[in-house]
Design a protein around this motif. Structure first.
Motif, short mmCIF file in Angstrom:
data_model
loop_
_atom_site.label_atom_id
_atom_site.label_comp_id
_atom_site.label_asym_id
_atom_site.label_seq_id
_atom_site.Cartn_x
_atom_site.Cartn_y
_atom_site.Cartn_z
N GLY A 114 6.39 24.74 -9.67
CA GLY A 114 6.94 25.56 -10.74
C GLY A 114 8.00 24.81 -11.52
N GLU A 115 9.17 25.45 -11.68
CA GLU A 115 10.27 24.83 -12.42
C GLU A 115 11.13 23.94 -11.53
OE1 GLU A 115 11.31 28.06 -15.81
OE2 GLU A 115 11.44 28.80 -13.75
N LYS A 116 10.79 23.88 -10.26
CA LYS A 116 11.56 23.06 -9.33
C LYS A 116 10.96 21.67 -9.23
CE LYS A 116 12.14 27.32 -6.73
NZ LYS A 116 11.61 28.08 -5.59
N LYS A 117 11.82 20.68 -9.13
CA LYS A 117 11.32 19.33 -8.87
C LYS A 117 12.34 18.58 -8.04
CE LYS A 117 12.91 16.74 -12.95
NZ LYS A 117 12.49 15.83 -14.02
N PHE A 118 11.83 17.70 -7.19
CA PHE A 118 12.71 16.93 -6.32
C PHE A 118 11.98 15.66 -5.90
CE2 PHE A 118 10.63 20.45 -4.20
CZ PHE A 118 9.92 19.85 -3.17
N GLY A 119 12.75 14.64 -5.54
CA GLY A 119 12.17 13.37 -5.14
C GLY A 119 11.43 13.48 -3.82
N GLY A 120 10.31 12.81 -3.72
CA GLY A 120 9.54 12.82 -2.47
C GLY A 120 8.21 12.13 -2.65
N ALA A 126 2.46 19.52 -7.03
CA ALA A 126 1.98 18.31 -7.70
C ALA A 126 2.98 17.20 -7.43
CB ALA A 126 1.85 18.54 -9.21
N ILE A 127 2.50 15.96 -7.43
CA ILE A 127 3.39 14.83 -7.22
C ILE A 127 3.10 13.75 -8.26
CG2 ILE A 127 1.86 13.90 -5.43
CD1 ILE A 127 4.42 12.68 -4.16
N GLU A 128 4.16 13.28 -8.89
CA GLU A 128 4.08 12.16 -9.83
C GLU A 128 4.56 10.90 -9.13
OE1 GLU A 128 4.90 12.65 -14.40
OE2 GLU A 128 6.40 13.73 -13.24
N ALA A 146 11.06 9.77 -1.31
CA ALA A 146 10.38 8.78 -2.16
C ALA A 146 10.91 7.38 -1.84
CB ALA A 146 10.61 9.11 -3.62
N ALA A 147 10.16 6.37 -2.29
CA ALA A 147 10.59 4.97 -2.16
C ALA A 147 11.08 4.49 -3.53
CB ALA A 147 9.42 4.10 -1.68
N THR A 148 12.28 3.98 -3.57
CA THR A 148 12.86 3.54 -4.83
C THR A 148 13.21 2.06 -4.77
OG1 THR A 148 15.08 4.19 -4.09
CG2 THR A 148 13.80 5.84 -5.30
N GLY A 149 13.29 1.46 -5.95
CA GLY A 149 13.73 0.07 -6.04
C GLY A 149 12.60 -0.93 -6.20
N LEU A 150 11.46 -0.66 -5.56
CA LEU A 150 10.37 -1.64 -5.56
C LEU A 150 9.70 -1.73 -6.94
CD1 LEU A 150 9.05 -3.64 -3.67
CD2 LEU A 150 7.48 -1.87 -2.92
N THR A 151 9.47 -0.58 -7.57
CA THR A 151 8.87 -0.61 -8.91
C THR A 151 9.72 -1.44 -9.86
OG1 THR A 151 7.80 1.55 -8.66
CG2 THR A 151 8.20 0.79 -10.91
N THR A 209 0.87 -1.19 0.00
CA THR A 209 0.00 0.00 0.00
C THR A 209 0.90 1.23 0.00
OG1 THR A 209 -0.16 0.23 2.41
CG2 THR A 209 -1.70 -1.29 1.37
N ASN A 210 1.63 1.45 -1.11
CA ASN A 210 2.71 2.42 -1.14
C ASN A 210 2.28 3.85 -1.43
OD1 ASN A 210 3.72 -0.39 -2.15
ND2 ASN A 210 5.50 0.59 -1.24
N GLY A 211 1.01 4.08 -1.68
CA GLY A 211 0.54 5.45 -1.89
C GLY A 211 1.23 6.13 -3.05
N THR A 212 1.70 7.36 -2.80
CA THR A 212 2.36 8.16 -3.84
C THR A 212 3.87 8.12 -3.72
OG1 THR A 212 2.21 10.14 -2.46
CG2 THR A 212 0.39 9.73 -3.98
N PHE A 213 4.39 7.12 -3.01
CA PHE A 213 5.82 7.13 -2.69
C PHE A 213 6.72 6.42 -3.71
CE2 PHE A 213 4.02 8.51 1.20
CZ PHE A 213 5.01 9.22 1.87
N LEU A 214 6.16 5.57 -4.57
CA LEU A 214 7.01 4.82 -5.49
C LEU A 214 7.58 5.75 -6.56
CD1 LEU A 214 4.93 1.54 -5.98
CD2 LEU A 214 6.95 1.88 -4.56
N ASN A 215 8.89 6.01 -6.45
CA ASN A 215 9.60 6.93 -7.36
C ASN A 215 8.88 8.27 -7.45
OD1 ASN A 215 11.71 5.13 -8.03
ND2 ASN A 215 10.41 4.11 -9.54
N GLY A 216 8.38 8.74 -6.31
CA GLY A 216 7.64 9.99 -6.28
C GLY A 216 8.51 11.19 -6.60
#
Length: 619
Positions: free
Chosen positions: A164-170, A339-341, A177-182, A152-159
């Motif tokens: 604006g023009e700024k972006k960062f992992g989270g 916004a979060i991807e 963010a959670a990485t590796g599982l995807t 139940t990882n929510g929005t954390f998988l490679n989030g």
């Protein structure tokens, strides 16, 4: 270091909390793993539970022994029953909640479960042996064994967070963010995709001028979500409504060239029914204003949630635009909207139990399946937790039908049709919504939960008492008449035609202008009789009387469909051998592996003629 658990639940959001609690309450030993134990059951978006269709889901979870309704009731700062001007199928409970207290109550509830343990860590990998999930590996390199795993990882998988023009992992503001599982799941054969969601800025409430806004109070006749005796709020907090204007829109447009949504930096699809403010202005250019709901985050905090102003525009544009909204002239931001991807896994890769088709004993629940909303996540987590327990104990799985619950509609839609945008539940998605009301969720689902062992005899007896007493009220209405002198003043008052002779109470209640309390007000004998029953029992009797003919017609449709829903299909059925099926139908049927003809008939790309071919072959 760790014992072997029956069930490991990864993620402690709304899905994870319900999954862990359900499995533990059924008797499983459960380990709930979360990246941060300080934000269990965080209300990441608006501080509210319920709403149209979502309120029905919360009542269904509660009717089966889940906790979301109880936690919502304990943290309520305002209660409203939406759509009371419409029919009972549309009535939907909603609460504003104290964000901090909601999370605290969930943690206390989980810590009270003796077979549930918690661990703060990040899961990097699911251990899979012989096609079956049997544990996890964490970022600390710890291997923990289990009989089943619920993700139940929510929005954390490679989030990835965008402002604006700024972006960062989270995975959420202030959280990594959670990485590796995807990547591991993709290597096992799973298909993944990207989605996005957003949140508005948070404001210091002391900087707002509420005199320029419309007050929005809760109901005087306060209700609750839970069928248990959770305390009703003795006081409520006010919310407010204000509006954007042309000046706000023009200011927002100055940031469009730096918007991650319009410049293509965001690739994921966002929720159609909860667009960002820049998306609203772009898509609905003809509108002069958009509604803004000003919602307090709790009893004592100054923090305000600006519902309707979700955005990922640069923070300076957000600030300037906000200060052009009436009441926000001196608004101070606590934090900007963003916004979060994140990664998700198309849910057609799941069985109706929410177990994955590729890896046995592995379950997905919540936003990992492409849904949006606390309530949708909680419902999936609850069902996944139950079925994880049932699976490892070789017990009968729980699959709720579309005709008996919104939860059944939700899961059937996801698994059968899939989703390419964040899925949100609406009453219009349920073809039998007249039967799936918030008032009768206990009657529909508590007996099912009692058989599973999630609900005790006391709660089942309470439901049976409600059914019996509502039937007693209906019998009284059918057997007793009222007189001209008693009822005509009431009928005149509500604008209903007067009576000229003694009339059965049930006939008067059938009139659209008359409610059951009008009858009690006019006929003192009936009023005295009604005083012995609680509000929900009385409401149940009134709804049954007013809509009896509609319910009967709806049940006829359900019974006709039941033959198709009950006609099971062998999971190993070779659709490729049926050349009479269209190529698309063969491909879709092989992908989804429908359990019944009813489910097969709802798959996009499978036509009625394809179903006829299947029925002939199966006969």
């Amino acid at each position: 270091m760790f014992k072997k658990y029956n069930v490991i639940v990864v993620g402690a959001g709304h899905a994870g909390c319900e999954a862990a609690a359900a499995a533990a309450n059924l008797g499983s030993s459960v380990l709930l793993i979360t990246m941060n134990m300080g934000v269990i059951a965080q209300m990441s978006c608006n501080p509210a539970i319920g709403g149209v269709a979502k309120g029905q889901i919360v009542r269904e979870i509660d009717a089966m022994g889940g906790y979301t309704g109880i936690i919502a009731d304990k943290s309520t700062i305002q209660f409203r029953m939406l759509n009371l001007s419409k029919g009972p199928a549309m009535w939907s409970p909603r609460t504003q909640n104290d964000r901090m207290r909601f999370a605290e109550e969930w943690r206390l509830q989980l810590e009270a479960l003796p077979t549930l343990d918690m661990w703060q860590d990040t899961v990097k990998e699911v251990i899979v042996k012989n096609g079956k999930a049997c544990g996890v590996i964490t970022s600390l390199g710890i291997e923990i064994e289990a009989d089943a795993v619920v993700l139940t990882n929510g929005t954390f998988l490679n989030g990835v967070i965008h402002i604006g023009e700024k972006k960062f992992g989270g995975g959420r503001t202030g959280e990594k963010a959670a990485t590796g599982l995807t990547e591991q799941l993709v290597s096992l054969g799973f298909e993944s995709g990207r989605m996005k969601t957003g949140t508005p800025p948070r404001i210091d409430g002391r900087s707002l001028n509420y005199a320029l806004m419309e007050e929005q109070w809760g109901d005087d006749n306060r209700g609750r979500f839970s069928y248990t005796d959770t305390p009703l709020p003795t006081e409520q907090r006010c919310c407010w409504i204000t509006y954007t204007n042309d000046k706000v829109h023009e200011m927002l447009k100055t940031g469009f060239e730096r918007s991650p949504m319009f410049t293509g930096r965001i690739k994921g699809l966002g929720p159609r029914y909860c667009p960002s403010i820049e998306d609203k202005i772009n898509r609905f250019a003809e509108r002069e204003r958009h509604q803004i709901f000003v919602e307090p985050e709790g009893w004592t905090t100054n923090e305000i949630y600006v519902n309707g102003f979700s955005t990922s525009l640069p923070e300076d544009v957000q600030q300037k635009a906000l200060q052009l909204i009436p009441g926000f002239e001196n608004a101070r931001m606590y934090r900007p909207g963003y916004a979060i991807e994140y990664d998700f896994f198309p849910p057609m890769q799941l069985d109706l139990t929410l177990e994955t088709l590729i890896v046995k004993h592995l379950f997905f629940a919540g936003q990992i399946n492409g849904t949006t909303g606390y309530e949708e996540a909680a419902a999936q987590g609850f069902i996944a937790g139950i079925n994880a327990h049932q699976r490892i104990n070789d017990d009968k799985e729980l699959i709720l039908k579309r005709s008996e619950s919104y939860i059944g509609v939700l899961i059937d839609d996801l698994v059968t049709k899939g989703t390419d945008e964040p899925y949100r539940m609406f009453t219009s998605r349920a073809e039998h919504r007249l039967l799936l009301r918030q008032d009768n969720a206990d009657i529909r689902l508590t007996p099912i939960a009692h058989k599973l062992g999630l609900i005790g005899d006391e709660r089942l007896n309470k439901v049976n008492e409600k059914i019996k007493n509502s039937d007693h009220i209906i019998q009284y209405l059918k057997q007793n008449s009222t007189t001209v002198d008693k009822m005509n003043p009431i009928l005149d008052e509500v604008g209903s035609s007067l009576i000229s002779q003694k009339t059965k109470l049930v006939n008067l209640l059938g009139r659209p202008q008359i409610n059951i309390y009008d009858l009690a007000k006019g006929d003192s004998d009936f009023g005295s009789y009604l005083n012995q029953f609680d509000k929900e029992t009385i409401e149940q009797a009134e709804i049954k009387v007013k809509y009896e003919s509609y319910f009967e017609k709806e049940m006829e449709i359900v019974n006709r469909m039941k033959k198709m829903e009950d006609r099971e299909i062998n999971p190993d059925f070779d659709y490729s051998s049926l050349v009479s099926l269209s190529i698309e139908a063969r491909q879709k049927l092989a992908q989804v592996k429908p359990r019944t003809l009813g489910q097969a008939s709802r798959i996009s790309g499978v036509s009625p003629s394809d179903i006829s071919v299947l029925m002939v072959h199966m006969s």
